[in-house]
Enzyme design. Structure first.
Site, PDB file in Angstrom:
ATOM      1  N   LYS A  82      28.579   2.620  45.302  1.00 12.90           N
ATOM      2  CA  LYS A  82      28.445   2.341  46.734  1.00 12.90           C
ATOM      3  C   LYS A  82      27.077   2.837  47.206  1.00 12.90           C
ATOM      4  O   LYS A  82      26.620   3.904  46.749  1.00 12.90           O
ATOM      5  CB  LYS A  82      29.576   3.069  47.473  1.00 12.90           C
ATOM      6  N   SER A 157      35.404   1.031  54.345  1.00 10.74           N
ATOM      7  CA  SER A 157      34.007   0.670  54.259  1.00 10.74           C
ATOM      8  C   SER A 157      33.509   0.326  52.849  1.00 10.74           C
ATOM      9  O   SER A 157      32.504  -0.363  52.722  1.00 10.74           O
ATOM     10  CB  SER A 157      33.159   1.812  54.812  1.00 10.74           C
ATOM     11  N   SER A 181      38.500   4.624  53.254  1.00 10.08           N
ATOM     12  CA  SER A 181      37.490   3.662  52.786  1.00 10.08           C
ATOM     13  C   SER A 181      37.484   3.348  51.301  1.00 10.08           C
ATOM     14  O   SER A 181      36.767   2.448  50.881  1.00 10.08           O
ATOM     15  CB  SER A 181      36.101   4.145  53.173  1.00 10.08           C
TER      16      SER A 181
HETATM   17  N1  GLN Z   1      37.726   2.924  58.593  1.00 10.80           N
HETATM   18  C1  GLN Z   1      37.566   4.318  58.858  1.00 10.80           C
HETATM   19  C2  GLN Z   1      36.380   4.525  59.770  1.00 10.80           C
HETATM   20  O1  GLN Z   1      35.798   3.561  60.163  1.00 10.80           O
HETATM   21  C3  GLN Z   1      37.389   5.074  57.585  1.00 10.80           C
HETATM   22  C4  GLN Z   1      36.049   4.943  57.024  1.00 10.80           C
HETATM   23  C5  GLN Z   1      35.834   5.711  55.771  1.00 10.80           C
HETATM   24  O2  GLN Z   1      36.788   6.155  55.138  1.00 10.80           O
HETATM   25  N2  GLN Z   1      34.581   5.900  55.451  1.00 10.80           N
HETATM   26  O3  GLN Z   1      36.013   5.628  60.086  1.00 10.80           O
END
Ligand code: GLN
Length: 492
Positions: A82, A157, A181
């Site tokens: 990532k 994400s 995420s």
């Molecule tokens: N979807 C969640 C957020 O937008 C989690 C994101 C993540 O785990 N980086 O914060």
């Protein structure tokens, strides 16, 4: 061996083929590069890939093996990262314009460990800007598409990390999980994704979003592969003060030990409204499977469940507003050329460099931390976080693992939630509380909807008990292997 056959192999199978000298790392790497070149303009999992570097590493691995100096079972296996994990000399954008021209000056600890294991690492995978989002629609460089249906999001994400494994562009990837995420995109793309216990994997070299929640973890086709990758990247690191000094067991060996009958808890608060029916049916079938194998299923209660999303959005945004202060237009970020004085440099560089969601979170976080509101928001959220953790501690006195869906719905269409932050935030309703409690959790593919979209099962375990969680997850995965089913797009 044809490249179509190679792409379907798990990392453990590829490792066996390499060990038996039935194939070379160069052949494996070339097969995946061919797949990336064939379909990534449709999937857009990759933001960057240095093919030459990939091939050089593969050839180096083959040379080591020929001399009997292979470094680990991962030696010669491609792993893509990532775009928030530093690899010395490679770009790191966090899918943000503000870091468009940044090159990492050092390796993250996970990168170093992968290099020491001989993995063929490279490729920068797409995400929501600074890991804020659940769909990759917040990437400044365009979204990733779900290989099961290109009109749907891959989740986020870490959507590039999940889509790349689902599209058979690479056998293993790493992502990061702050509120879901890793697990949510794994679920939406039909692959395995695991968030380890907070402190199990070093965060050194990870572009920080919310430091008390972030963890790096693996994506793969099977639970066994996740165990293999997790074993390599875990362990204490003096460069991360929150890294926990504990031994890393051999997950890959322990996973094959017989699984004694265990008690699995279904939290009643998770099975209320808002869950898609097909998701519910799949989870019920998985629960039945465990029951049929002699495990005990009990109902449990986590009464603070509905507080997790609001608590998360106070704590995560507070930490983000502080962490992202370093992107100021002065040091390594891009600088606005419209700035006329020093204050302008900060304001315009950040104004132009950050996307809408990142700005929303920085403002929300700064507000929650500001004097006058600190006690009402931040302090209260921290106290509630303790209650959430205590809820889990109480339940883990009775059960070995908790079963829930990973996401309330399968993959959704582009644009269907992007104008409504709250509905987007709710897609992590089942994953967020484990980050607040610091617990390990894994998403395992558990079937498909009628529209052929994947569904994921989440298993949550007690802190630092990855071994047992992986074993319980493997018991299901080894019988079903839904993560080994490929989307049509991935087949030549
Ligand atoms: N979807 C969640 C957020 O937008 C989690 C994101 C993540 O785990 N980086 O914060």
């Amino acid at each position: 061996m044809s490249s179509a056959v190679l792409l379907e192999k798990t990392a453990v199978e590829l490792s066996d083929l390499l060990r038996n000298k039935e194939i070379t790392s160069e052949e494996i790497t070339k097969a995946f590069l061919k797949q990336i070149n064939r379909i990534d303009d449709q999937v857009h999992a990759f933001l960057h890939l240095d093919e030459q570097d990939f091939l050089t590493q593969a050839k180096d691995s083959d040379k080591r093996r020929a001399q009997g100096k292979s470094l680990s079972p991962l030696d010669g296996i491609p792993v893509a990262l990532k775009d928030v994990i530093s690899v010395k000399g490679q770009p790191l954008t966090a899918a943000s314009k503000i870091l468009e021209n940044y090159i990492s000056p050092y390796d993250a600890t996970v990168t170093r460990k992968l290099k020491e294991a001989g993995a063929v690492i490279g490729g920068r995978l797409n995400l929501d800007e600074f890991a804020m989002g659940s769909s990759t629609e917040n990437s400044a460089f365009g979204p990733t598409r779900n290989p099961w249906n290109l009109n749907c999001v891959p989740g986020g994400s870490s959507g590039g990390s999940s889509a790349a494994v689902a599209a058979r562009e690479v056998p293993l990837t790493l992502g990061s999980d702050t509120g879901g995420s890793i697990r949510q995109p794994a679920s939406l793309c039909g692959v395995v994704g695991m968030k380890p216990t907070y402190g199990m994997v070093s965060r050194y070299g990870l572009a920080a979003f919310a430091s008390s929640l972030d963890q790096i973890g693996p994506f793969s086709k099977t639970v066994e592969d996740a165990a293999l990758l997790l074993e390599i990247i875990s362990g204490h690191d003096p460069l991360d003060s929150t890294s926990f000094p504990t031994e890393v067991p051999s997950y890959t060996q322990k996973i094959h030990d017989p699984l004694a009958p265990c008690t699995l808890g279904l939290p009643k608060e998770f099975f209320g409204e808002g869950m898609d029916n097909e998701v519910r049916n799949s989870i019920e079938k998985a629960v039945e499977f465990y029951r049929s194998q002699g495990h005990r299923i009990v109902e449990v209660s986590l009464p603070t469940t509905d507080l997790a999303v609001p608590v998360y959005y106070v704590i995560a945004t507070a930490e983000a507003s502080s962490n992202l202060a370093r992107y100021d237009g002065i040091r390594y970020t891009s600088r606005s050329n419209r700035a006329k004085n020093a204050v302008d440099v900060y304001a315009k560089s950040r104004g132009e460099g950050f996307g809408e969601e990142v700005k929303r979170r920085c403002i929300l976080g700064a507000y929650g931390l500001s004097s006058g509101y600190y006690d009402a928001y931040y302090l209260k959220a921290q106290k509630t976080r303790t209650l959430i953790r205590e809820d889990f501690n109480r339940v883990f006195k009775e059960v070995d693992a908790i079963i829930t869906p990973t996401s309330p719905t399968p993959a959704f269409e582009f644009g269907s939630k992007s104008d409504d932050p709250i509905s987007m935030y709710l897609s992590d309703i089942y994953t967020i509380s484990t980050n607040l409690a610091g617990l390990p959790a894994i998403s395992v593919p558990c079937g498909f909807t009628e529209a052929n979209l994947p569904i994921g099962l989440q298993l949550i375990g007690p802190a630092f008990n990855e071994s047992s969680l992986l074993k319980i997850a493997h018991a299901y995965d080894n019988e079903h292997k839904f993560g080994c089913v490929s989307p049509t797009l991935a087949k030549e």
